[in-house]
Scaffold this motif. Structure first.
Motif, PDB file in Angstrom:
ATOM      1  N   ARG A 164       0.932  -1.192  -0.059  1.00 18.18           N
ATOM      2  CA  ARG A 164      -0.042  -0.147   0.273  1.00 18.18           C
ATOM      3  C   ARG A 164       0.883   1.122   0.062  1.00 18.18           C
ATOM      4  O   ARG A 164       0.296   2.267  -0.489  1.00 18.18           O
ATOM      5  CB  ARG A 164      -0.883   0.144   1.290  1.00 18.18           C
ATOM      6  CG  ARG A 164      -2.144  -1.058   1.126  1.00 18.18           C
ATOM      7  CD  ARG A 164      -3.219  -0.819   2.223  1.00 18.18           C
ATOM      8  NE  ARG A 164      -4.350  -1.518   1.934  1.00 18.18           N
ATOM      9  CZ  ARG A 164      -4.449  -2.857   2.498  1.00 18.18           C
ATOM     10  NH1 ARG A 164      -3.470  -3.545   3.127  1.00 18.18           N
ATOM     11  NH2 ARG A 164      -5.643  -3.663   2.232  1.00 18.18           N
ATOM     12  N   ILE A 165       1.861   1.181   0.432  1.00 16.84           N
ATOM     13  CA  ILE A 165       2.718   2.276   0.673  1.00 16.84           C
ATOM     14  C   ILE A 165       3.337   2.733  -0.587  1.00 16.84           C
ATOM     15  O   ILE A 165       3.435   3.550  -1.315  1.00 16.84           O
ATOM     16  CB  ILE A 165       4.145   2.392   1.661  1.00 16.84           C
ATOM     17  CG1 ILE A 165       3.875   2.114   2.914  1.00 16.84           C
ATOM     18  CG2 ILE A 165       5.248   3.203   1.362  1.00 16.84           C
ATOM     19  CD1 ILE A 165       4.607   1.919   4.018  1.00 16.84           C
ATOM     20  N   ALA A 166       4.033   1.505  -1.442  1.00 22.24           N
ATOM     21  CA  ALA A 166       4.242   1.641  -2.778  1.00 22.24           C
ATOM     22  C   ALA A 166       3.326   1.953  -4.051  1.00 22.24           C
ATOM     23  O   ALA A 166       3.227   2.944  -4.770  1.00 22.24           O
ATOM     24  CB  ALA A 166       5.235   0.387  -3.066  1.00 22.24           C
ATOM     25  N   GLY A 167       2.075   1.327  -3.867  1.00 27.47           N
ATOM     26  CA  GLY A 167       1.160   1.308  -4.690  1.00 27.47           C
ATOM     27  C   GLY A 167       0.188   2.483  -4.351  1.00 27.47           C
ATOM     28  O   GLY A 167       0.143   3.660  -5.385  1.00 27.47           O
ATOM     29  N   ASN A 168      -0.688   2.678  -3.328  1.00 27.69           N
ATOM     30  CA  ASN A 168      -1.330   3.833  -3.296  1.00 27.69           C
ATOM     31  C   ASN A 168      -0.711   5.073  -2.859  1.00 27.69           C
ATOM     32  O   ASN A 168      -1.136   5.955  -3.632  1.00 27.69           O
ATOM     33  CB  ASN A 168      -2.393   3.402  -1.962  1.00 27.69           C
ATOM     34  CG  ASN A 168      -3.272   2.369  -2.007  1.00 27.69           C
ATOM     35  OD1 ASN A 168      -2.789   1.159  -2.319  1.00 27.69           O
ATOM     36  ND2 ASN A 168      -4.714   2.350  -1.789  1.00 27.69           N
ATOM     37  N   ALA A 169       0.298   4.765  -1.967  1.00 26.23           N
ATOM     38  CA  ALA A 169       0.892   6.346  -1.737  1.00 26.23           C
ATOM     39  C   ALA A 169       1.843   6.755  -2.592  1.00 26.23           C
ATOM     40  O   ALA A 169       2.094   8.023  -3.059  1.00 26.23           O
ATOM     41  CB  ALA A 169       1.569   6.074  -0.330  1.00 26.23           C
ATOM     42  N   MET A 174      -1.887   3.833  -7.175  1.00 26.10           N
ATOM     43  CA  MET A 174      -2.526   2.631  -7.812  1.00 26.10           C
ATOM     44  C   MET A 174      -3.370   1.952  -6.481  1.00 26.10           C
ATOM     45  O   MET A 174      -2.531   1.555  -5.683  1.00 26.10           O
ATOM     46  CB  MET A 174      -1.575   1.651  -8.352  1.00 26.10           C
ATOM     47  CG  MET A 174      -2.144   0.599  -8.910  1.00 26.10           C
ATOM     48  SD  MET A 174      -0.803  -0.774  -9.425  1.00 26.10           S
ATOM     49  CE  MET A 174      -0.141  -1.278  -7.789  1.00 26.10           C
ATOM     50  N   GLY A 175      -4.509   1.787  -6.673  1.00 25.23           N
ATOM     51  CA  GLY A 175      -5.358   0.996  -5.653  1.00 25.23           C
ATOM     52  C   GLY A 175      -4.714  -0.383  -5.314  1.00 25.23           C
ATOM     53  O   GLY A 175      -5.004  -1.295  -6.311  1.00 25.23           O
ATOM     54  N   TYR A 176      -3.880  -0.561  -4.372  1.00 27.21           N
ATOM     55  CA  TYR A 176      -3.407  -2.083  -4.270  1.00 27.21           C
ATOM     56  C   TYR A 176      -4.119  -2.989  -4.082  1.00 27.21           C
ATOM     57  O   TYR A 176      -4.010  -4.067  -4.523  1.00 27.21           O
ATOM     58  CB  TYR A 176      -2.319  -1.760  -3.063  1.00 27.21           C
ATOM     59  CG  TYR A 176      -1.596  -3.176  -2.784  1.00 27.21           C
ATOM     60  CD1 TYR A 176      -0.731  -3.367  -3.420  1.00 27.21           C
ATOM     61  CD2 TYR A 176      -1.883  -3.787  -1.570  1.00 27.21           C
ATOM     62  CE1 TYR A 176       0.095  -4.582  -3.154  1.00 27.21           C
ATOM     63  CE2 TYR A 176      -1.441  -4.787  -1.348  1.00 27.21           C
ATOM     64  CZ  TYR A 176      -0.292  -5.482  -2.061  1.00 27.21           C
ATOM     65  OH  TYR A 176       0.602  -6.463  -1.705  1.00 27.21           O
ATOM     66  N   GLY A 177      -5.266  -2.739  -3.214  1.00 27.04           N
ATOM     67  CA  GLY A 177      -6.316  -3.694  -2.879  1.00 27.04           C
ATOM     68  C   GLY A 177      -6.891  -4.385  -4.275  1.00 27.04           C
ATOM     69  O   GLY A 177      -7.211  -5.583  -4.472  1.00 27.04           O
ATOM     70  N   LEU A 233      -5.141   6.622   1.396  1.00 25.45           N
ATOM     71  CA  LEU A 233      -3.660   6.903   0.827  1.00 25.45           C
ATOM     72  C   LEU A 233      -3.854   7.293  -0.777  1.00 25.45           C
ATOM     73  O   LEU A 233      -3.014   8.203  -1.096  1.00 25.45           O
ATOM     74  CB  LEU A 233      -3.073   5.662   0.822  1.00 25.45           C
ATOM     75  CG  LEU A 233      -2.736   5.052   2.214  1.00 25.45           C
ATOM     76  CD1 LEU A 233      -2.026   3.366   2.273  1.00 25.45           C
ATOM     77  CD2 LEU A 233      -1.432   5.903   2.892  1.00 25.45           C
ATOM     78  N   LEU A 234      -4.929   6.816  -1.328  1.00 22.97           N
ATOM     79  CA  LEU A 234      -4.896   7.156  -2.726  1.00 22.97           C
ATOM     80  C   LEU A 234      -5.282   8.798  -2.797  1.00 22.97           C
ATOM     81  O   LEU A 234      -4.588   9.456  -3.635  1.00 22.97           O
ATOM     82  CB  LEU A 234      -6.221   6.425  -3.347  1.00 22.97           C
ATOM     83  CG  LEU A 234      -5.935   5.172  -4.003  1.00 22.97           C
ATOM     84  CD1 LEU A 234      -7.225   4.638  -4.524  1.00 22.97           C
ATOM     85  CD2 LEU A 234      -5.097   5.353  -5.383  1.00 22.97           C
ATOM     86  N   PHE A 235      -6.342   9.295  -2.120  1.00 20.54           N
ATOM     87  CA  PHE A 235      -6.534  10.641  -2.340  1.00 20.54           C
ATOM     88  C   PHE A 235      -5.479  11.184  -1.905  1.00 20.54           C
ATOM     89  O   PHE A 235      -5.251  12.608  -2.348  1.00 20.54           O
ATOM     90  CB  PHE A 235      -7.826  10.726  -1.621  1.00 20.54           C
ATOM     91  CG  PHE A 235      -9.015  10.634  -2.490  1.00 20.54           C
ATOM     92  CD1 PHE A 235      -9.320  11.138  -3.773  1.00 20.54           C
ATOM     93  CD2 PHE A 235      -9.889   9.370  -2.080  1.00 20.54           C
ATOM     94  CE1 PHE A 235     -10.411  10.573  -4.449  1.00 20.54           C
ATOM     95  CE2 PHE A 235     -10.779   8.893  -2.890  1.00 20.54           C
ATOM     96  CZ  PHE A 235     -11.210   9.488  -4.024  1.00 20.54           C
ATOM     97  N   GLY A 236      -4.612  11.101  -0.867  1.00 20.59           N
ATOM     98  CA  GLY A 236      -3.809  11.646  -0.118  1.00 20.59           C
ATOM     99  C   GLY A 236      -2.483  11.652  -1.464  1.00 20.59           C
ATOM    100  O   GLY A 236      -1.835  12.753  -1.468  1.00 20.59           O
TER     101      GLY A 236
END
Length: 347
Positions: free
Chosen positions: A102-107, A111-114, A199-202
């Motif tokens: 999630r750190i690499a993908g979303n933040a 990219m929505g990791y889930g 994380l995505l919107f951040g």
């Protein structure tokens, strides 16, 4: 869902895959490589930080578009790290994998990791299966002539000449990843939706704020367009050679695990540069057979897997990168033939 479905495939004693799996395990190729991944993640993180530092230092200059191109490649490398993390190649524990992913993908890249993990898991379980693999579900493109006959609206317009439009359409793939991740937040079955969304919107908020603080609006839009379009082309160019143009399965057509993975996958020849640029996914056959195998081991695994497939009489395809694109585009052109009302060859 785990992104590593093949850790428990048809491993009945004496099965073709079980025998291959034992050969691979005995060779030590499933052993984790913490030193390699520490170095790789560290280098990618340094390039990521360096790219944004260069962006600030270059400032209000059109040279910023060169930085955008550089960061497009870096974002692609971050996506490849997230891919390896999702497959438990980096960490043994699920918690560590999910946090890092999630750190690499979303933040990191928006990219929505889930969402991606769920989609990618289903792809690995049934690659190139028309009803079961989301990567060959009809959308803008059609992957088979049956899909072409059923296509309507914009997909039917695109489908006529989709082989010629494929690479231009990849410029939208980066944007598509962002949109798909946001749309997935409406799905109540998505795990940790609040964290995923935050994380995505951040990421989006920080990304756009930085662009507008450093660059005038017009230049900021140009940076965004170059960065995201090249990011999409890079990602698409990595994933297109893997399965596009390979046999598509339908209905109850599901061979045993080994054949299901080998016959629908294609390897790409190359040296160390190809390995780095494609993140090891140029060894797609070995990756699909052993998703949790650390990517630096895939080259050695290829020798064992190819020899074993030859012994079984299972077709094992490896081509150059250019040939893989040619085969993929020819397949797309053929798939769209019913819309055109003819089957004219692409090449």
């Amino acid at each position: 869902m785990t992104a590593d479905p093949s850790v428990r495939p048809e491993q009945a004693a004496g099965s073709d895959f079980a025998r291959l799996s034992k050969k691979i395990a005995d060779s030590g190729l499933m052993t984790r490589r913490p030193g390699y991944y520490t170095l790789r993640v560290g280098l990618v993180a340094a390039l990521y930080a360096g790219g944004w530092t260069a962006f600030v230092l270059v400032g209000r200059s059109w040279w910023t578009l060169a930085v955008a191109a550089f960061l497009a490649v870096v974002f692609g490398q971050v996506a490849l790290v997230a891919h390896d993390v999702a497959h438990r190649q980096v960490f043994r524990l699920r918690k560590a994998s999910e946090v890092s992913g999630r750190i690499a993908g979303n933040a990191g890249i928006g990219m929505g990791y889930g969402w991606w993990q769920d989609k990618h898991t289903r792809h690995h379980a049934n690659p190139n299966h028309e009803e079961l693999d989301p990567d060959v579900a009809p959308d803008l493109l059609v992957w088979s002539q049956d899909q072409a006959r059923a296509a309507k609206g914009f997909a039917r317009v695109i489908g006529r000449w989709q082989a010629f439009l494929f690479f231009p359409l990849l410029t939208l793939e980066g944007f598509n990843l962002h949109v798909a991740g946001v749309r997935a937040l409406a799905d109540r079955s998505l795990k940790r939706r609040l964290l995923e969304g935050s994380l995505l919107f951040g990421h989006f908020a920080v990304y756009l704020t930085v662009l507008l603080l450093v660059l005038p609006p017009g230049m900021a839009m140009a940076f965004l367009a170059v960065h995201q379009c090249l990011f999409g082309i890079y990602l698409g160019s990595i994933f297109a050679p893997n399965h596009k143009g390979m046999p598509i399965l339908t209905g109850k057509d599901r061979p045993d695990f080994l054949r299901r993975q080998v016959l629908t996958s294609r390897n790409v020849r190359g040296g160390w540069f190809t390995d780095i640029a494609m993140g090891g996914l140029n060894y797609q056959i070995e990756h699909h057979l052993f998703p949790s195998m650390p990517s630096p081991h895939l080259r050695k695994a290829q020798i064992i897997v190819r020899r074993y497939c030859e012994e079984l009489g299972v077709a094992y395809l490896e081509t150059s990168l250019i040939t893989s694109y040619r085969q993929a585009l020819a397949s797309l052109h053929q798939a769209g033939a019913p819309i055109r009302g003819k089957s004219a060859p692409l090449l």
